[in-house]
Motif scaffolding. Structure first.
Motif, mmCIF file in Angstrom:
data_model
loop_
_atom_site.group_PDB
_atom_site.id
_atom_site.type_symbol
_atom_site.label_atom_id
_atom_site.label_comp_id
_atom_site.label_asym_id
_atom_site.label_seq_id
_atom_site.Cartn_x
_atom_site.Cartn_y
_atom_site.Cartn_z
ATOM 1 N N TYR A 1 0.845 -1.198 0.000
ATOM 2 C CA TYR A 1 0.000 0.000 0.000
ATOM 3 C C TYR A 1 0.878 1.245 0.000
ATOM 4 C CZ TYR A 1 -3.810 3.135 1.506
ATOM 5 O OH TYR A 1 -4.746 4.138 1.597
ATOM 6 N N ASN A 2 0.427 2.288 -0.684
ATOM 7 C CA ASN A 2 1.127 3.576 -0.670
ATOM 8 C C ASN A 2 2.512 3.474 -1.309
ATOM 9 O OD1 ASN A 2 1.399 6.341 -0.060
ATOM 10 N ND2 ASN A 2 2.414 5.904 1.888
ATOM 11 N N PHE B 1 -0.466 10.286 -3.082
ATOM 12 C CA PHE B 1 -0.566 8.895 -3.522
ATOM 13 C C PHE B 1 -1.744 8.666 -4.465
ATOM 14 C CE2 PHE B 1 -2.524 4.669 -2.692
ATOM 15 C CZ PHE B 1 -1.572 3.894 -3.344
ATOM 16 N N ILE B 2 -2.915 9.144 -4.101
ATOM 17 C CA ILE B 2 -4.107 8.912 -4.918
ATOM 18 C C ILE B 2 -3.942 9.536 -6.294
ATOM 19 C CG2 ILE B 2 -6.574 9.381 -5.130
ATOM 20 C CD1 ILE B 2 -5.895 7.223 -3.095
ATOM 21 N N ARG B 3 -3.477 10.768 -6.329
ATOM 22 C CA ARG B 3 -3.291 11.454 -7.618
ATOM 23 C C ARG B 3 -2.272 10.730 -8.489
ATOM 24 N NH1 ARG B 3 0.515 14.831 -9.320
ATOM 25 N NH2 ARG B 3 1.324 15.167 -7.211
ATOM 26 N N LEU B 4 -1.145 10.351 -7.918
ATOM 27 C CA LEU B 4 -0.111 9.673 -8.698
ATOM 28 C C LEU B 4 -0.567 8.292 -9.148
ATOM 29 C CD1 LEU B 4 3.104 10.623 -6.665
ATOM 30 C CD2 LEU B 4 2.303 11.607 -8.824
ATOM 31 N N ALA B 5 -1.353 7.625 -8.309
ATOM 32 C CA ALA B 5 -1.868 6.299 -8.678
ATOM 33 C C ALA B 5 -2.812 6.408 -9.870
ATOM 34 C CB ALA B 5 -2.574 5.664 -7.491
ATOM 35 N N CYS C 1 -11.269 13.323 -2.681
ATOM 36 C CA CYS C 1 -11.353 14.772 -2.861
ATOM 37 C C CYS C 1 -10.182 15.485 -2.194
ATOM 38 C CB CYS C 1 -12.662 15.298 -2.267
ATOM 39 S SG CYS C 1 -14.129 14.797 -3.161
ATOM 40 N N GLY C 2 -9.364 14.750 -1.461
ATOM 41 C CA GLY C 2 -8.231 15.372 -0.791
ATOM 42 C C GLY C 2 -8.697 16.351 0.265
ATOM 43 N N ASN C 3 -8.211 17.583 0.207
ATOM 44 C CA ASN C 3 -8.579 18.611 1.175
ATOM 45 C C ASN C 3 -9.548 19.621 0.592
ATOM 46 O OD1 ASN C 3 -6.849 17.641 3.286
ATOM 47 N ND2 ASN C 3 -5.127 18.393 2.095
ATOM 48 N N CYS C 4 -10.318 19.181 -0.390
ATOM 49 C CA CYS C 4 -11.289 20.051 -1.025
ATOM 50 C C CYS C 4 -12.257 20.603 0.020
ATOM 51 C CB CYS C 4 -12.049 19.274 -2.105
ATOM 52 S SG CYS C 4 -13.331 20.213 -2.918
#
Length: 423
Positions: A176-177, A212-216, A246-249
Motif C-alpha cells: 500500500y502507498n 498517492f491517490i493522484r499519482l496512482a 477529494c483530498g482537502n477540497c
C-alpha cells in the motif's frame, strides 16, 4: 419472539443460536439517537464506531426515518423485472451528486466490490482487448474489501482466508502507498484495474502520502488501466470531504476544478449511503465503462429497490444540508490534537493518525496483546464505545453530527481511561 430483559440474556441467546463469526464487546444495545446509544439496562454511551461508518448521519436521523416510513407504506420492492418510480430519480440524483454518467445500485458493500470487479474485467475484455479469462486486477496489501470468496482470495489476512479456498485467480498484490510498486505491476500483461481504499480503515486507519491517490490515478491512466476507489467506509463525508479522493477540497461535493480531487474511473459506495437504515451500495462510472454491462449479465433482486432508493437520496441530502463534511474536518483536527496530547503524556499510546473523523490510536503493545481490548472495555464502562482492530489499534469514528462540546467530553473520557493503563 423472546423478550430481552437483560444484557446477559441477549448474549446467551446469541452464543447459543448464532454463528460465532464475531467477537463483540459485551454491550447489548437497544436504542440509538444521534451520537448516543443505550444498552438494555438503560446506560448511555457515546458511539465512537458509527457501525463502521454506516451511521455518519447519526443514529435514527429523523429526516431519513420519515422518508423510510413514507416509502414503506407505499412500495418497497418490485425486483428489476419492472420499472419503479424511485429508481430513476435516485440514479439521476446520485450520478449528479458524485459527477458520473451512470450508477449500478446494489445492496451491501461486498456486492459493490464484486460488481466493480466484474465491470472492470468486462471492460478489459471488450474495450481494452485483454485476452478473455486473463484479466488481472492490482490490489494493496492489508486491504479490506469484504468477505466474499473472490474478495478474500486477494486478502493477506490469514484469518479471513484460511480454509476458505480454493481461491480466485487474477489479482496482483502490492504494498500500500507504493507508487513504484504500482508502476511495476501496471506493466504486466492483462492488467485492467487498480482497486484501492483511499485510506485503509480496517487495517488500522492507514493514511497514504498526500499525493498517492493522484499519482496512482495518473499511473493507471498512462497504461489504460481503470482506477477503482473503494469508498465504502471513507466516503460520504467521513474523512472531512465528501469523498476521500477529494483530498482537502473545501466544497461539499466532488469538483473537477479542485486540484485536490482525483476522479476515480469506478467509485464504490455503501454504508452511510443509507444512513444505517437499510443496505444500499452503488457502483458509479462513466458511460464508456458502464455500458459494457448488458441485460441479464449482472443484477440483484433487491438492488435498486424503491425503499433503498428513497432512503439513499434522503441520506445524501442530509449530508449536504447539514454540512457534515465540514464538521468532520473541523472536529477531526480537534480530535487528533487532543489525542496527540494524550500520546505525548502517556506511554500506553504511541501514535495517532487519521483524517476527518476516521482516526486511530496505536497502543504501545504488541498486536497479540490484550491491552487495546482492555482499554475498550474500560472505555465502555465510562460510557464510550470503540473497538480494537489488528490487535493493538483502536479506531475512533463517531457520527459526523457530533458537536465540539460532545467531542471534548469524549476526549476527556479517553484520556482518563488511558491514564489508568500507565505501566
Amino acid at each position: 419472539m423472546e423478550t430481552i430483559t437483560s444484557s446477559n440474556q441477549a448474549i446467551e441467546l446469541e452464543d447459543k443460536y448464532g454463528a460465532h463469526n464475531y467477537h463483540p464487546l459485551p454491550v447489548v444495545l437497544a436504542r440509538g439517537e444521534g451520537v448516543f446509544l443505550w444498552d438494555v439496562e438503560g446506560k448511555r454511551y457515546f458511539d465512537f464506531l458509527s457501525a463502521y461508518s454506516a451511521v455518519n448521519q447519526g443514529h435514527c436521523h429523523p429526516r431519513i426515518k420519515e422518508a423510510m416510513i413514507e416509502q414503506i407504506g407505499t412500495l418497497t420492492l418490485t425486483s428489476r423485472a419492472f420499472y419503479n418510480d424511485m429508481l430513476g430519480p435516485f440514479e439521476k440524483y446520485i450520478t449528479e451528486y458524485f459527477g458520473f454518467d451512470k450508477v449500478l445500485p446494489m445492496n451491501t458493500g461486498a456486492e459493490g466490490v464484486e460488481t466493480a470487479i466484474k465491470l472492470a474485467r468486462k471492460w478489459g475484455y471488450e474495450r481494452k482487448g485483454v485476452v478473455e479469462n486473463h484479466a488481472k486486477i492490482i490490489v494493496a496489501e492489508n486491504n479490506f474489501h469484504g468477505r466474499t470468496t473472490t474478495i478474500i482470495s486477494f486478502s493477506n489476512d490469514s484469518n479471513a482466508r484460511k480454509n476458505f479456498g480454493p481461491y480466485t485467480d487474477g489479482f496482483i498484490r502490492i504494498p500500500y502507498n507504493d507508487i513504484s510498486a504500482l508502476k511495476q505491476a501496471l506493466k504486466e500483461d492483462g492488467v485492467v484495474a487498480f482497486l484501492v481504499e483511499p485510506i485503509q480503515g480496517e487495517a488500522g486507519v492507514y493514511v497514504p502520502d498526500n499525493n498517492f491517490i493522484r499519482l496512482a490515478k495518473e499511473a493507471c491512466a498512462s497504461e489504460n488501466v481503470l482506477f477503482i476507489a473503494d469508498e465504502i467506509q471513507t466516503g460520504i463525508a467521513r474523512t472531512g470531504s465528501l469523498l476521500a479522493v477529494c483530498g482537502n477540497c473545501t466544497c461539499e461535493g466532488p469538483c473537477e476544478r479542485q486540484d485536490t480531487y482525483t476522479k476515480p474511473d469506478i467509485l464504490i459506495l455503501g454504508k452511510a449511503l443509507s444512513g444505517g437504515f437499510y443496505p444500499v451500495s452503488a457502483v458509479l462510472a462513466d458511460n464508456h465503462i458502464m455500458e459494457v454491462i448488458k441485460p441479464g449479465q449482472h443484477g440483484s433482486t433487491f438492488g435498486g429497490n424503491p425503499l433503498g432508493a428513497k432512503v439513499a437520496m434522503t441520506a445524501l441530502e442530509v449530508v449536504r444540508d447539514e454540512k457534515l463534511a465540514l464538521n468532520a474536518r473541523k472536529l477531526g483536527r480537534m480530535f487528533r490534537e487532543r489525542m496527540q496530547m494524550v500520546v505525548d503524556k502517556y506511554r500506553v499510546a504511541k501514535l495517532v493518525r487519521g483524517k476527518g473523523l476516521l482516526n486511530a490510536v496505536v497502543i504501545n503493545d504488541t498486536p497479540e496483546s490484550s491491552t487495546a481490548w482492555e482499554i475498550c472495555m474500560k472505555l465502555a464502562e465510562n460510557g464510550l464505545l470503540a473497538k480494537p482492530t489488528h490487535g493493538n489499534i483502536i479506531r475512533f469514528a463517531p457520527p459526523l453530527v457530533m458537536t465540539e462540546e460532545q467531542l471534548h467530553e469524549c476526549c476527556d473520557i479517553i484520556e482518563g481511561v488511558f491514564s489508568q493503563f500507565e505501566k
